[in-house]
Design a protein around this motif. Sequence first.
Motif, short mmCIF file in Angstrom:
data_model
loop_
_atom_site.label_atom_id
_atom_site.label_comp_id
_atom_site.label_asym_id
_atom_site.label_seq_id
_atom_site.Cartn_x
_atom_site.Cartn_y
_atom_site.Cartn_z
N THR A 69 6.20 16.10 -0.80
CA THR A 69 6.39 14.78 -1.39
C THR A 69 6.33 13.74 -0.29
O THR A 69 7.06 13.83 0.70
CB THR A 69 7.73 14.69 -2.13
OG1 THR A 69 7.75 15.66 -3.19
CG2 THR A 69 7.93 13.31 -2.71
N LEU A 70 5.44 12.76 -0.46
CA LEU A 70 5.31 11.64 0.47
C LEU A 70 5.86 10.39 -0.21
O LEU A 70 5.71 10.22 -1.43
CB LEU A 70 3.86 11.43 0.87
CG LEU A 70 3.16 12.61 1.55
CD1 LEU A 70 1.66 12.34 1.68
CD2 LEU A 70 3.76 12.87 2.92
N SER A 71 6.44 9.49 0.57
CA SER A 71 6.99 8.26 0.00
C SER A 71 7.01 7.18 1.06
O SER A 71 6.82 7.45 2.25
CB SER A 71 8.40 8.49 -0.55
OG SER A 71 9.27 8.90 0.50
N GLY A 72 7.26 5.94 0.64
CA GLY A 72 7.34 4.83 1.58
C GLY A 72 7.33 3.49 0.88
O GLY A 72 7.67 3.39 -0.31
N ILE A 73 6.92 2.47 1.61
CA ILE A 73 6.87 1.09 1.10
C ILE A 73 5.42 0.61 1.12
O ILE A 73 4.67 0.93 2.05
CB ILE A 73 7.77 0.17 1.94
CG1 ILE A 73 9.23 0.64 1.85
CG2 ILE A 73 7.65 -1.28 1.50
CD1 ILE A 73 10.16 -0.11 2.78
N LYS A 74 5.06 -0.18 0.10
CA LYS A 74 3.70 -0.71 0.01
C LYS A 74 3.75 -2.13 -0.53
O LYS A 74 4.79 -2.61 -1.00
CB LYS A 74 2.85 0.16 -0.92
CG LYS A 74 3.27 0.13 -2.39
CD LYS A 74 2.38 1.00 -3.21
CE LYS A 74 2.76 0.96 -4.71
NZ LYS A 74 2.53 -0.35 -5.32
N SER A 75 2.62 -2.80 -0.48
CA SER A 75 2.51 -4.12 -1.11
C SER A 75 2.43 -3.95 -2.62
O SER A 75 1.95 -2.93 -3.13
CB SER A 75 1.26 -4.85 -0.61
OG SER A 75 1.31 -5.03 0.80
N ALA A 76 2.92 -4.96 -3.36
CA ALA A 76 2.83 -4.92 -4.82
C ALA A 76 1.36 -4.90 -5.24
O ALA A 76 0.49 -5.42 -4.53
CB ALA A 76 3.56 -6.11 -5.43
N ASN A 77 1.10 -4.27 -6.37
CA ASN A 77 -0.24 -4.20 -6.96
C ASN A 77 -1.24 -3.48 -6.04
O ASN A 77 -2.38 -3.90 -5.88
CB ASN A 77 -0.75 -5.60 -7.31
CG ASN A 77 0.13 -6.29 -8.32
OD1 ASN A 77 0.53 -5.69 -9.31
ND2 ASN A 77 0.48 -7.55 -8.03
N THR A 78 -0.76 -2.42 -5.44
CA THR A 78 -1.65 -1.54 -4.67
C THR A 78 -1.36 -0.09 -5.05
O THR A 78 -0.28 0.23 -5.56
CB THR A 78 -1.45 -1.71 -3.15
OG1 THR A 78 -0.10 -1.39 -2.80
CG2 THR A 78 -1.79 -3.12 -2.70
N SER A 79 -2.33 0.76 -4.83
CA SER A 79 -2.15 2.20 -4.99
C SER A 79 -2.15 2.84 -3.61
O SER A 79 -2.53 2.21 -2.62
CB SER A 79 -3.27 2.79 -5.85
OG SER A 79 -4.53 2.61 -5.21
N ILE A 80 -1.76 4.11 -3.56
CA ILE A 80 -1.71 4.83 -2.29
C ILE A 80 -2.69 6.00 -2.37
O ILE A 80 -2.70 6.76 -3.33
CB ILE A 80 -0.30 5.34 -1.98
CG1 ILE A 80 0.68 4.17 -1.86
CG2 ILE A 80 -0.30 6.17 -0.68
CD1 ILE A 80 0.36 3.21 -0.73
#
Length: 305
Positions: free
Chosen positions: A45-56
């Motif tokens: 399982t990977l996780s973190g913080i991203k900008s809104a309205n983006t996918s990883i």
Amino acid sequence: GLLDEVIIYNRALSAAEIKAHYDAAQVQPPTVNPVTSPTGSQSITLSGIKSANTSIRVNGAEIAPLDASTTWQGTYTLQSGSNTLNITAMDTKGYQSTSVMITIIYDNIPPAISGSTPSNNASLNTPVTSVIINLTDTYSTIDLPATINGATVRNALGQNISGTWTASGNNSVVFTPSNSLSQDTYTVAIYPTDAFGNKATGQIAFSYDTTAPPAPAINAVISPTNIGFQVITGTKTSDTAAVIVSSSTATIGTVTYPTSTTWSVSVSNLQQAANTITVYARDAAGNQSGSVSTIITYDTAPPAA
């Protein structure tokens, strides 16, 4: 004005290269929470913080869908060994951020035997007081108690040999027999196991032999002779590993073995008069037989008038 993130090139960039720089700057790269490595789990399982309205995306495959959240989480399936993950964020226009690269090791390979004393398939003529097996693992620590759980030493008849197994250091196990080992062939089995529970069966074999093989036989030689070169042949037992031929007066070539029970060697540079050729056998453990000999009389002198 102000400039930041300055890059100087020694050539002019193409329009496509400039656009790629621009597109990458439109989306902020995600952050990635720490991941345990090495791991014994193929799916992580990977996780973190991203900008809104983006996918990883990880190595081009989406693991977290585009949404308004500023946190993300997804699962990724690892390959055996070292995995390099390039993690990017992608916005609604398909622009991707620069990559965040992490390396994760997936360990699904058990330890292996790297060496032993006695060595595997060794034949010995000296007493064996202990058996030491060394192990190696590329990514993980070795679970030595699990490795010797159920370990056995058996003779040629399959009978268990009593003794004690102990761990030595971080990567070795030792078997000490309760009684002196008698002449026989022994098979040692252990179960190399690492910290993730990866387990295999490891095995070595060795023999203890102090009995010398029978002396080889020498076939009839041509004697007397006026030819300074001759091929000598003979027979040996199948347990003979080598036949050693020597002479103080002649040159001895390399001994060859046409079959498992025959031998052959060339003899040259015979000296005038008697040339004694001595032969003995040696087995794989180094035990030597008694010697046998033959005489080749070399005569190139004509008779007196």
